[in-house]
Scaffold this active site. Structure first.
Site, mmCIF file in Angstrom:
data_model
loop_
_atom_site.group_PDB
_atom_site.id
_atom_site.type_symbol
_atom_site.label_atom_id
_atom_site.label_comp_id
_atom_site.label_asym_id
_atom_site.label_seq_id
_atom_site.Cartn_x
_atom_site.Cartn_y
_atom_site.Cartn_z
ATOM 1 N N GLY A 134 102.726 3.985 69.890
ATOM 2 C CA GLY A 134 102.838 2.574 70.225
ATOM 3 C C GLY A 134 103.942 2.335 71.240
ATOM 4 N N CYS A 135 103.909 1.166 71.874
ATOM 5 C CA CYS A 135 104.857 0.886 72.956
ATOM 6 C C CYS A 135 106.286 0.695 72.434
ATOM 7 C CB CYS A 135 104.403 -0.319 73.761
ATOM 8 S SG CYS A 135 104.035 -1.791 72.779
ATOM 9 N N PHE A 136 106.479 -0.195 71.444
ATOM 10 C CA PHE A 136 107.808 -0.320 70.848
ATOM 11 C C PHE A 136 108.271 1.019 70.284
ATOM 12 C CE2 PHE A 136 107.354 -5.095 70.018
ATOM 13 C CZ PHE A 136 108.404 -5.438 70.842
ATOM 14 N N ALA A 137 107.344 1.728 69.630
ATOM 15 C CA ALA A 137 107.697 3.006 69.007
ATOM 16 C C ALA A 137 108.206 3.995 70.043
ATOM 17 C CB ALA A 137 106.489 3.572 68.261
#
Length: 325
Positions: A134-137
């Protein structure tokens, strides 16, 4: 040439894949699948492609392509793969969250490798199926993994990260309308964002005894793309020692840069780069991590994984420069 199919072709991540793959020297788009736009040109959904690519969406798959990118909504990759069969030789990269956690990685005889290259590069090179992070991850893990690799996470980590409106996808929602989002800011899913599962999983992969809390507040920004993340926690080592550890951890990772200067999102938007800035005050370290949520946080990282899976130079097709103004 790697023959490629894209499933869920109308969304932002599919558009970014097409934009980058058009200029990839080893890739050829075979089909872009979209039931809602079948028969229409790609530029009907991706206006930036007008005049650059003559290709239509299709509602038919070619089961024998070398690689399929799944750009479906979260939870929809499983149902698509249940209803559509690809050849045993076809590699799959899923940009959704269906297979990111270890408990979810096995599906119908397929075993998905978590595709953060800076953590799992060796496994990615030999994998047939990849769960793209994921992007935040991505932004948060890259900020924390060097500390975890040295067992230096010994307290809660406070995380505040702001993402652009493209992180919410193309579907309209009350919080994605221009009149609401412009000149506005808000947080959402505080303390229980879905990316926390994969972040904790990766931290524990390097520091199995970490049992403190990652306290994460995600924010909606009034810009379209990018993630600006700040993290702080207690660490006793000096700034000089920490910088050396970060630089050593990312020495062979071409898309991560370490600095002690102030950084901003324009340094990474439209690129596959992650820039990490380190500061120290007393026994607290402040880590700032910036990425483009659609490139390093999604489609660019997916192509980075593709390069590794097919034995190509990791940076192939990803020499992208930001615009600072």
């Amino acid at each position: 040439m790697i023959s490629i199919g894209i499933i869920g072709g109308s969304g932002y991540t599919a558009g970014e894949l097409i934009r980058i793959l058009m200029f990839h020297p080893n890739a050829k788009l075979d089909f872009v699948y979209s039931t809602t736009n079948a028969g229409k040109p790609l530029s009907i959904a991706h206006h930036d492609l007008l005049g650059d690519i003559e290709m239509n969406f299709t509602d038919t798959i070619n089961p024998n392509v070398n690689l399929v990118f799944l750009c479906l909504g979260h939870g929809k990759s499983i149902s698509f793969l249940e209803d559509n069969q690809f050849s045993d030789a076809t590699k799959i990269i899923d940009l959704g969250n269906d297979f990111r956690l270890t408990k979810d990685k096995d599906f119908n005889g397929k075993s998905f490798v978590y595709g953060l290259p800076e953590l799992n590069k060796t496994d990615i090179k030999s994998a047939q199926y990849i769960a793209n992070p994921g992007c935040f991850a991505t932004a948060i893990q890259l900020a924390l993994l060097p500390l975890a690799s040295h067992g230096l996470l010994n307290d809660d980590v406070h995380i505040n990260a702001t993402t652009g409106s493209t992180g919410a996808g193309v579907g309209l929602a009350a919080t994605s309308h221009f009149s609401w989002r412009n000149n506005n800011m808000s947080h959402y899913k505080a303390f229980n964002h879905q990316h926390l599962g994969e972040i904790n999983q990766s931290v524990n992969q390097l520091q199995a005894d970490y049992r403190d809390e990652l306290i994460f507040v995600p924010n909606r920004g009034d810009f379209t793309r990018g993630i600006f993340a700040t993290l702080y926690t207690k660490v006793e080592e000096s700034l000089e020692d920490l910088v050396a550890k970060y630089e050593a951890f990312y020495a062979d990772q071409p898309f991560v840069t370490i600095t002690t200067t102030d950084i901003n999102m324009k340094q990474v938007v439209q690129t596959n780069k992650c820039i990490i800035s380190l500061m120290k005050k007393g026994n607290r370290i402040l880590i700032t991590s910036v990425i483009d949520n659609l490139v390093k946080g999604a489609s660019g990282q997916a192509i980075q994984n593709m390069n590794l899976m097919f034995g190509l130079e990791e940076t192939t097709g990803l020499h992208l420069k930001p615009s600072g103004f």
